[in-house]
Design a protein around this motif. Structure first.
Motif, PDB file in Angstrom:
ATOM      1  N   ASP A   4       0.834  -1.202   0.000  1.00  0.00           N
ATOM      2  CA  ASP A   4       0.000   0.000   0.000  1.00  0.00           C
ATOM      3  C   ASP A   4       0.871   1.255   0.000  1.00  0.00           C
ATOM      4  OD1 ASP A   4      -2.500   1.378   0.113  1.00  0.00           O
ATOM      5  OD2 ASP A   4      -2.093   1.809   2.229  1.00  0.00           O
ATOM      6  N   ARG A   8       0.907   4.181  -2.859  1.00  0.00           N
ATOM      7  CA  ARG A   8       0.741   5.618  -2.590  1.00  0.00           C
ATOM      8  C   ARG A   8       1.916   6.409  -3.157  1.00  0.00           C
ATOM      9  NH1 ARG A   8      -0.743   4.168   2.704  1.00  0.00           N
ATOM     10  NH2 ARG A   8       1.231   5.006   3.440  1.00  0.00           N
ATOM     11  N   HIS A  11       1.511   6.656  -6.813  1.00  0.00           N
ATOM     12  CA  HIS A  11       0.444   7.613  -7.141  1.00  0.00           C
ATOM     13  C   HIS A  11       0.940   9.052  -7.022  1.00  0.00           C
ATOM     14  CE1 HIS A  11      -3.710   8.708  -7.808  1.00  0.00           C
ATOM     15  NE2 HIS A  11      -3.634   9.542  -6.794  1.00  0.00           N
ATOM     16  N   ARG A  12       1.692   9.332  -5.952  1.00  0.00           N
ATOM     17  CA  ARG A  12       2.267  10.682  -5.776  1.00  0.00           C
ATOM     18  C   ARG A  12       3.247  10.988  -6.902  1.00  0.00           C
ATOM     19  NH1 ARG A  12       3.149   9.275  -0.449  1.00  0.00           N
ATOM     20  NH2 ARG A  12       5.395   9.257  -0.812  1.00  0.00           N
TER      21      ARG A  12
END
Length: 120
Positions: A4, A8, A11-12
């Motif tokens: 996870d 993240r 995604h950033r």
């Protein structure tokens, strides 16, 4: 849990890459043959080694093909520009993919407008 965190981070990174690649296309890529190209999305692989940059290109099939070829040939330059801006241990490889969604949406909008004119 670890996965996870990696998701993240990816995604950033995708958001940052979208912003920077858009700016590079607008300001740093000085190829007069490049038409109106918009970065619509960026996907970073889970291992952060590759990036798919989805772009919309205005124009006919020939213009789209030419612009996609220009982007592919400019990918090493764009990657080096990204490396100067974003401090990463490994800058992901960049692959450009054509995204027809904006052009498709514009065509639908025009069809709806034309239908509305026909009703008057």
């Amino acid at each position: 849990m670890h996965n996870d965190r990696g998701h993240r981070r990816g995604h950033r990174l995708a958001g940052l890459l979208k912003e920077e690649i858009s700016r590079i296309l607008r300001e740093d890529l000085k190829d007069p043959r490049l038409g109106f190209v918009t970065v619509t999305d960026v996907e970073v692989s889970d291992d952060l080694k590759s990036t798919k940059v989805f772009v919309s290109v205005m124009g006919n099939e020939e213009a789209i093909q030419e612009n996609m070829e220009l982007l592919e040939s400019a990918a090493p330059f764009i990657r080096s520009q990204v490396a100067h801006i974003i401090q990463l241990r490994h800058v992901p490889d960049i692959v450009f993919k054509y995204d027809p969604s904006i052009q498709h949406g514009a065509r639908i909008s025009k069809l709806l407008t034309d239908m509305g004119k026909g009703e008057g």
